[in-house]
Motif scaffolding. Sequence first.
Motif, PDB file in Angstrom:
ATOM      1  N   TYR A  30      33.259   4.346  12.314  1.00 30.53           N
ATOM      2  CA  TYR A  30      32.039   4.214  13.151  1.00 30.53           C
ATOM      3  C   TYR A  30      31.693   5.420  13.999  1.00 30.53           C
ATOM      4  CZ  TYR A  30      28.509   2.178  16.366  1.00 30.53           C
ATOM      5  OH  TYR A  30      27.419   1.990  17.162  1.00 30.53           O
ATOM      6  N   PHE A  31      32.663   5.783  14.867  1.00 32.85           N
ATOM      7  CA  PHE A  31      32.501   6.888  15.683  1.00 32.85           C
ATOM      8  C   PHE A  31      32.290   8.343  15.065  1.00 32.85           C
ATOM      9  CE2 PHE A  31      33.894   3.694  18.406  1.00 32.85           C
ATOM     10  CZ  PHE A  31      32.967   3.670  19.621  1.00 32.85           C
ATOM     11  N   PHE A  32      33.001   8.661  14.186  1.00 33.23           N
ATOM     12  CA  PHE A  32      33.222   9.836  13.446  1.00 33.23           C
ATOM     13  C   PHE A  32      32.093   9.895  12.272  1.00 33.23           C
ATOM     14  CE2 PHE A  32      37.922  10.807  14.985  1.00 33.23           C
ATOM     15  CZ  PHE A  32      37.303  10.976  16.168  1.00 33.23           C
ATOM     16  N   GLY A  33      32.241   8.980  11.642  1.00 36.50           N
ATOM     17  CA  GLY A  33      31.348   8.719  10.243  1.00 36.50           C
ATOM     18  C   GLY A  33      29.932   8.546  10.593  1.00 36.50           C
ATOM     19  N   HIS A  34      29.631   7.497  11.521  1.00 35.32           N
ATOM     20  CA  HIS A  34      28.397   7.194  11.653  1.00 35.32           C
ATOM     21  C   HIS A  34      27.886   7.947  12.798  1.00 35.32           C
ATOM     22  CE1 HIS A  34      24.820   4.388  11.936  1.00 35.32           C
ATOM     23  NE2 HIS A  34      25.029   4.063  13.199  1.00 35.32           N
ATOM     24  N   ILE A  35      28.181   7.766  14.044  1.00 35.75           N
ATOM     25  CA  ILE A  35      27.660   8.429  15.201  1.00 35.75           C
ATOM     26  C   ILE A  35      27.655   9.891  15.104  1.00 35.75           C
ATOM     27  CG2 ILE A  35      28.174   8.791  17.833  1.00 35.75           C
ATOM     28  CD1 ILE A  35      27.326   5.901  17.011  1.00 35.75           C
ATOM     29  N   LEU A  36      28.731  10.568  14.760  1.00 35.42           N
ATOM     30  CA  LEU A  36      28.727  11.844  14.373  1.00 35.42           C
ATOM     31  C   LEU A  36      27.975  12.399  13.049  1.00 35.42           C
ATOM     32  CD1 LEU A  36      32.064  13.331  15.445  1.00 35.42           C
ATOM     33  CD2 LEU A  36      30.099  13.457  16.823  1.00 35.42           C
ATOM     34  N   GLY A  37      27.874  11.559  12.280  1.00 37.71           N
ATOM     35  CA  GLY A  37      27.128  11.704  10.872  1.00 37.71           C
ATOM     36  C   GLY A  37      27.948  12.365   9.803  1.00 37.71           C
ATOM     37  N   LEU A  38      29.288  12.197  10.023  1.00 36.40           N
ATOM     38  CA  LEU A  38      30.213  13.014   9.069  1.00 36.40           C
ATOM     39  C   LEU A  38      30.102  12.347   7.659  1.00 36.40           C
ATOM     40  CD1 LEU A  38      33.089  14.033  11.406  1.00 36.40           C
ATOM     41  CD2 LEU A  38      31.032  15.402  10.625  1.00 36.40           C
ATOM     42  N   THR A  39      29.757  10.992   7.773  1.00 34.26           N
ATOM     43  CA  THR A  39      29.505  10.645   6.416  1.00 34.26           C
ATOM     44  C   THR A  39      28.216  10.244   5.971  1.00 34.26           C
ATOM     45  OG1 THR A  39      30.341   8.322   7.170  1.00 34.26           O
ATOM     46  CG2 THR A  39      31.968   9.601   6.453  1.00 34.26           C
ATOM     47  N   GLU A  40      27.329  10.367   6.796  1.00 37.62           N
ATOM     48  CA  GLU A  40      25.851  10.034   6.599  1.00 37.62           C
ATOM     49  C   GLU A  40      24.868  11.109   6.398  1.00 37.62           C
ATOM     50  OE1 GLU A  40      24.634   6.933   9.313  1.00 37.62           O
ATOM     51  OE2 GLU A  40      26.470   5.980   9.010  1.00 37.62           O
ATOM     52  N   THR A  41      25.207  12.377   5.979  1.00 35.14           N
ATOM     53  CA  THR A  41      24.319  13.353   5.937  1.00 35.14           C
ATOM     54  C   THR A  41      24.554  14.070   4.321  1.00 35.14           C
ATOM     55  OG1 THR A  41      25.853  14.927   6.897  1.00 35.14           O
ATOM     56  CG2 THR A  41      23.857  13.653   8.109  1.00 35.14           C
ATOM     57  N   GLY A  42      23.433  14.269   3.695  1.00 37.28           N
ATOM     58  CA  GLY A  42      23.442  15.035   2.426  1.00 37.28           C
ATOM     59  C   GLY A  42      24.562  14.646   1.435  1.00 37.28           C
ATOM     60  N   PRO A  43      25.240  15.395   0.964  1.00 34.63           N
ATOM     61  CA  PRO A  43      26.278  15.375  -0.039  1.00 34.63           C
ATOM     62  C   PRO A  43      27.495  14.524   0.468  1.00 34.63           C
ATOM     63  CG  PRO A  43      26.778  17.640   0.867  1.00 34.63           C
ATOM     64  CD  PRO A  43      25.548  17.066   1.256  1.00 34.63           C
ATOM     65  N   PHE A  44      27.693  14.436   1.607  1.00 34.99           N
ATOM     66  CA  PHE A  44      28.806  13.418   2.254  1.00 34.99           C
ATOM     67  C   PHE A  44      28.485  12.230   2.147  1.00 34.99           C
ATOM     68  CE2 PHE A  44      28.584  17.558   4.441  1.00 34.99           C
ATOM     69  CZ  PHE A  44      29.818  18.361   3.974  1.00 34.99           C
ATOM     70  N   LEU A  45      27.256  11.529   2.443  1.00 35.68           N
ATOM     71  CA  LEU A  45      26.735  10.341   2.193  1.00 35.68           C
ATOM     72  C   LEU A  45      26.780   9.899   0.930  1.00 35.68           C
ATOM     73  CD1 LEU A  45      25.475   7.747   3.173  1.00 35.68           C
ATOM     74  CD2 LEU A  45      23.337   8.817   2.971  1.00 35.68           C
ATOM     75  N   THR A  46      26.350  10.701  -0.166  1.00 33.35           N
ATOM     76  CA  THR A  46      26.357  10.457  -1.442  1.00 33.35           C
ATOM     77  C   THR A  46      27.778  10.145  -1.788  1.00 33.35           C
ATOM     78  OG1 THR A  46      24.325  12.044  -1.916  1.00 33.35           O
ATOM     79  CG2 THR A  46      25.787  11.428  -3.896  1.00 33.35           C
ATOM     80  N   LYS A  47      28.736  10.957  -1.560  1.00 31.70           N
ATOM     81  CA  LYS A  47      29.962  10.712  -1.763  1.00 31.70           C
ATOM     82  C   LYS A  47      30.648   9.652  -1.316  1.00 31.70           C
ATOM     83  CE  LYS A  47      31.922  13.194  -4.291  1.00 31.70           C
ATOM     84  NZ  LYS A  47      32.527  12.983  -5.641  1.00 31.70           N
ATOM     85  N   THR A  48      30.485   9.384  -0.213  1.00 30.80           N
ATOM     86  CA  THR A  48      30.959   8.071   0.365  1.00 30.80           C
ATOM     87  C   THR A  48      30.472   6.972  -0.250  1.00 30.80           C
ATOM     88  OG1 THR A  48      30.850   9.155   2.577  1.00 30.80           O
ATOM     89  CG2 THR A  48      31.044   6.961   2.603  1.00 30.80           C
ATOM     90  N   VAL A  49      29.192   6.961  -0.459  1.00 32.38           N
ATOM     91  CA  VAL A  49      28.516   5.807  -1.041  1.00 32.38           C
ATOM     92  C   VAL A  49      29.282   5.584  -2.717  1.00 32.38           C
ATOM     93  CG1 VAL A  49      26.371   4.769  -1.997  1.00 32.38           C
ATOM     94  CG2 VAL A  49      26.681   5.615   0.211  1.00 32.38           C
ATOM     95  N   ALA A  50      29.371   6.707  -3.207  1.00 26.46           N
ATOM     96  CA  ALA A  50      29.727   6.863  -4.601  1.00 26.46           C
ATOM     97  C   ALA A  50      31.324   6.144  -4.764  1.00 26.46           C
ATOM     98  CB  ALA A  50      29.722   8.181  -5.312  1.00 26.46           C
TER      99      ALA A  50
END
Length: 270
Positions: free
Chosen positions: A125-145
């Motif tokens: 939540y805090f690093f992935g979502h709030i900081l966006g480390l898993t929610e931008t560009g290729p990082f979101l794509t990879k996380t979801v995949a």
Amino acid sequence: MAFHSSQHIAELAVEAGSKKAKMRPEHVLLLGFLGGAFIALGFLLDIRVIANLPKEWGSFSSLLGGAVFPVGLMLIIIAGGELLTGNMMALPIAVLAKRATLGQLVRNWLLVLVSNFIGAIFVAYFFGHILGLTETGPFLTKTVAIAEAKMDETFIQSVISAIGCNWLVCLGVWLAYGADDIGGKILAIWFPIMGFVAIGFQHVVANMFVIPAAIFAGHFTWADYLANFVPVVIGNAIGGGVFVALIYWMVHKESLQTRTQAEPSIRKAG
């Protein structure tokens, strides 16, 4: 670089499991939070390293991700932390050696399960979502995949994958017990953990990070997560409790029983 024999490692594993069984609940919760957070940080590092790699690299990217993921277990073993999957080996072998009770095992597993989840969710939540480390560009794509691939497996596939995962994870912990120095422990942990990540096996605590991270980004539901959680926790318990704890106890039970007879009998309560 010296190391202990398998028999001595079994004795150390029993001792570790016995200590975990008697640990104060508040300490279990605190160290369990760290354990879940450390595994999540290792997975976050994995995603940040491989998400931008060219598709032409193929499975080599899995190897690179697997090469950095082990930092999570290194932190747990060396700095201190409680991890459900590792305890799925340590507590059962202590119970088999009569150095812990079944009640203590259940209590430990439940406390570590809850606190690992809180630690992993904290990072998601805090690093992935709030900081966006898993929610931008290729990082979101990879996380979801990654999350989707884990949830696409059938119940039995998830169980079998989770068995393979915790067989390797608990062997990493087992080998770490066999080393006395930090360098030896790091090497002992690195190869088995790198292996399970590169293969793509299912780890219940790692999934506590990556699937919620995808959920926080607006993909999937908590019901989807629960459907993955159940078979993975079953498979991880079999991988650690049967393929490591039970097998090595059967091999070394005579020496372990002799050692147990020399120890004060444990309390039946718990």
